[in-house]
Design a protein around this motif. Structure first.
Motif, short mmCIF file in Angstrom:
data_model
loop_
_atom_site.label_atom_id
_atom_site.label_comp_id
_atom_site.label_asym_id
_atom_site.label_seq_id
_atom_site.Cartn_x
_atom_site.Cartn_y
_atom_site.Cartn_z
N ASN A 203 99.28 131.52 51.88
CA ASN A 203 99.06 131.20 50.55
C ASN A 203 100.17 130.75 49.66
N VAL A 204 101.44 130.65 50.26
CA VAL A 204 102.66 130.15 49.46
C VAL A 204 103.53 129.03 50.37
N LEU A 205 103.46 128.25 49.66
CA LEU A 205 104.47 126.76 50.25
C LEU A 205 105.78 126.85 49.67
N THR A 206 106.83 126.96 50.16
CA THR A 206 108.24 126.78 49.64
C THR A 206 108.89 125.60 50.41
N ILE A 207 109.45 124.93 49.40
CA ILE A 207 110.06 123.63 49.57
C ILE A 207 111.66 123.69 49.30
N ASP A 208 112.44 123.65 50.08
CA ASP A 208 113.69 123.48 49.92
C ASP A 208 114.37 124.90 49.38
#
Length: 90
Positions: free
Chosen positions: A47-52
């Motif tokens: 349930n967590v999206l991390t970008i860069d």
């Protein structure tokens, strides 16, 4: 449109005056070489999206994980898989 593939988030655009229709067939026909340059690295943990490595987004999945709500403090974005209509989901 965003495409999440092989640890990279690709970004595509559809300019309606350059194409006849920005429909599922258009999006499905795109190749990664047609994305804007420099895709972003991403990871998804429950349930967590991390970008860069630093942009964190809370996620809420529905419709057999074909629809995701990206939750911000003051708004929600809804993303869905090509071929899925959010209105058809329970």
């Amino acid at each position: 449109m965003y495409e999440f593939k092989d640890g990279l988030r690709y970004t595509y655009y559809c300019v309606s005056y350059e194409t006849t229709n920005c429909d599922d067939a258009y999006w499905s026909a795109l190749e990664t070489s047609e994305a804007i340059p420099n895709p972003d690295a991403f990871s998804i943990e429950p349930n967590v999206l991390t970008i860069d490595g630093d942009m964190l987004f809370d996620l809420e999945f529905s419709c057999d994980s074909n629809v995701v709500n990206v939750i911000f403090p003051d708004s929600v974005w809804q993303w869905w898989r090509i071929g899925t209509s959010p209105t058809d989901c329970e």
